[in-house]
Design an enzyme around this catalytic site. Sequence first.
Site, short mmCIF file in Angstrom:
data_model
loop_
_atom_site.label_atom_id
_atom_site.label_comp_id
_atom_site.label_asym_id
_atom_site.label_seq_id
_atom_site.Cartn_x
_atom_site.Cartn_y
_atom_site.Cartn_z
N LEU A 35 0.84 -1.21 0.00
CA LEU A 35 0.00 0.00 0.00
C LEU A 35 0.86 1.25 0.00
O LEU A 35 0.48 2.30 -0.51
CB LEU A 35 -0.92 0.00 1.23
CG LEU A 35 -2.06 -1.03 1.19
CD1 LEU A 35 -2.76 -1.09 2.53
CD2 LEU A 35 -3.04 -0.69 0.08
N GLY A 36 2.04 1.13 0.60
CA GLY A 36 2.93 2.30 0.61
C GLY A 36 4.02 2.14 1.66
O GLY A 36 4.09 1.13 2.34
N GLY A 38 6.12 4.24 4.81
CA GLY A 38 6.16 5.44 5.67
C GLY A 38 7.40 5.31 6.53
O GLY A 38 7.47 4.42 7.37
N GLY A 39 8.40 6.12 6.33
CA GLY A 39 9.61 6.04 7.15
C GLY A 39 10.25 4.68 6.98
O GLY A 39 10.51 4.24 5.88
N PHE A 40 10.43 3.96 8.12
CA PHE A 40 11.06 2.63 8.05
C PHE A 40 10.04 1.59 7.65
O PHE A 40 10.40 0.49 7.24
CB PHE A 40 11.61 2.25 9.44
CG PHE A 40 12.69 3.16 9.92
CD1 PHE A 40 12.41 4.22 10.77
CD2 PHE A 40 14.01 2.97 9.53
CE1 PHE A 40 13.41 5.07 11.22
CE2 PHE A 40 15.02 3.81 9.97
CZ PHE A 40 14.73 4.86 10.83
N LYS A 58 1.21 -2.97 8.96
CA LYS A 58 2.41 -2.12 8.99
C LYS A 58 3.56 -2.99 9.48
O LYS A 58 3.49 -3.54 10.58
CB LYS A 58 2.14 -0.96 9.96
CG LYS A 58 3.13 0.17 9.94
CD LYS A 58 2.56 1.31 10.79
CE LYS A 58 3.45 2.52 10.87
NZ LYS A 58 2.82 3.62 11.65
N ASP A 153 0.02 15.06 15.41
CA ASP A 153 0.38 15.08 13.99
C ASP A 153 -0.87 14.99 13.12
O ASP A 153 -0.91 14.25 12.13
CB ASP A 153 1.35 13.93 13.66
CG ASP A 153 2.03 14.14 12.30
OD1 ASP A 153 2.53 13.16 11.73
OD2 ASP A 153 2.03 15.30 11.81
N LYS A 155 -3.09 15.84 10.28
CA LYS A 155 -2.84 16.43 8.96
C LYS A 155 -3.71 15.67 7.96
O LYS A 155 -4.23 14.58 8.25
CB LYS A 155 -1.36 16.32 8.59
CG LYS A 155 -0.81 14.90 8.57
CD LYS A 155 0.66 14.88 8.26
CE LYS A 155 1.20 13.46 8.27
NZ LYS A 155 2.63 13.40 7.98
C1 LIG Z 1 -0.75 1.89 7.86
C2 LIG Z 1 -0.47 3.17 7.17
C3 LIG Z 1 -1.70 3.98 6.83
C4 LIG Z 1 -2.73 3.82 7.89
O1 LIG Z 1 -2.47 4.25 9.01
N1 LIG Z 1 -3.91 3.16 7.65
C5 LIG Z 1 -4.88 2.99 8.74
C6 LIG Z 1 -4.23 2.66 6.39
C7 LIG Z 1 -5.36 1.90 6.17
N2 LIG Z 1 -5.63 1.45 4.91
C8 LIG Z 1 -4.81 1.76 3.89
N3 LIG Z 1 -3.69 2.48 4.05
C9 LIG Z 1 -3.38 2.94 5.30
N4 LIG Z 1 -2.19 3.65 5.49
C10 LIG Z 1 -1.47 4.12 4.30
C11 LIG Z 1 -0.60 3.01 3.72
C12 LIG Z 1 0.53 3.71 2.99
C13 LIG Z 1 0.59 5.12 3.50
C14 LIG Z 1 -0.54 5.31 4.51
#
Ligand SMILES: CC[C@@H]1C(=O)N(C)c2cncnc2N1C1CCCC1
Length: 308
Positions: A35-36, A38-40, A58, A153, A155
Amino acid sequence: RSLKKSRNAKDIPLPEVPKVIDNGSGKRYFRGRLLGKGGFARVYEVTDMSTNKVYALKAVPKVKLSKSADRYNKIETEIELHKSLRQRHVVGFHGHFEDEQHVYILLEHCSRKSLVQTLKNRGKLTEPEVRYLMFQAVQACSYLHAQRVIHRDIKVGNFFLNADMELRLGDFGLAVRLKEEEKKIKTMCGTPNYIAPEVLSKEGHSYEVDTWALGCVMYTLLVGHPPFETKSLRETYNRIRNNEYTIPSRISDNAAKLIKRMLKPNPADRPSLKEILADEFFTKGFFPNRLPGTCVTSSPKWSEYEKS
Ligand SMILES: CC[C@@H]1C(=O)N(C)c2cncnc2N1C1CCCC1
């Protein structure tokens, strides 16, 4: 002569997240798409192999943690804090576990990503949409404050949308829980995005930093860019210190009035979250009780409801 590269934490390649992740107590998750990052951390869409439910996992590599102890604490404090929170507009915490290489946090999956994507697609949102979204954001934050938690934080990128277009506040990496008698926090490690003036002047800060950030989010959603944004961080900090921002005249009086109240330089002058929920911006004007998924990409035809 080739310069010998230092073998520090940054150079070690990230360990793989297994295709099937075992939580150590019988549950297994099938790793889906990334999904992406973030930092580490790397975040994957995972499926619980016994229930077929989808989550956001995560994965924080330990190799990155051991080097900087505080990093490890951060994950620990993030887990300790987030796991104690349950509110309909706070990202659901579904567990945490670890293996040799990673610390894992299992979070609610928000299939429509964050408001960053929505804002990127739309440029700016209509007042009814902002009314709908900010009401949920303020409710989430009001719950946190009642638990003596400051998010620190808030945002656009930490507000996520689920399949039903409901808002979820996430990422407790900078959050802190005030102790019983504690009134203010002196320190701040990590830089929040919408940093309040009292954090810049290091006078100690409290819940009002979240009110400030919510004001910045409301402004950003309506106007399309943050109130104090400039090309240089130093210039931005100067504008925050001098409370230098302008609200375009097309913004309604009620919206402008609320933004001004939330962006008061003196934290004591900012309204409580309860007062915000009772503000005319929320009680007057068209308030949709749901948003269609199309709002993530195209503007709804509500503008005729709003006396501009
Ligand atoms: C776990 C990271 C963040 C998030 O906090 N949630 C709940 C989330 C929940 N569902 C999809 N993505 C989420 N993200 C994205 C993933 C990449 C950047 C932020």
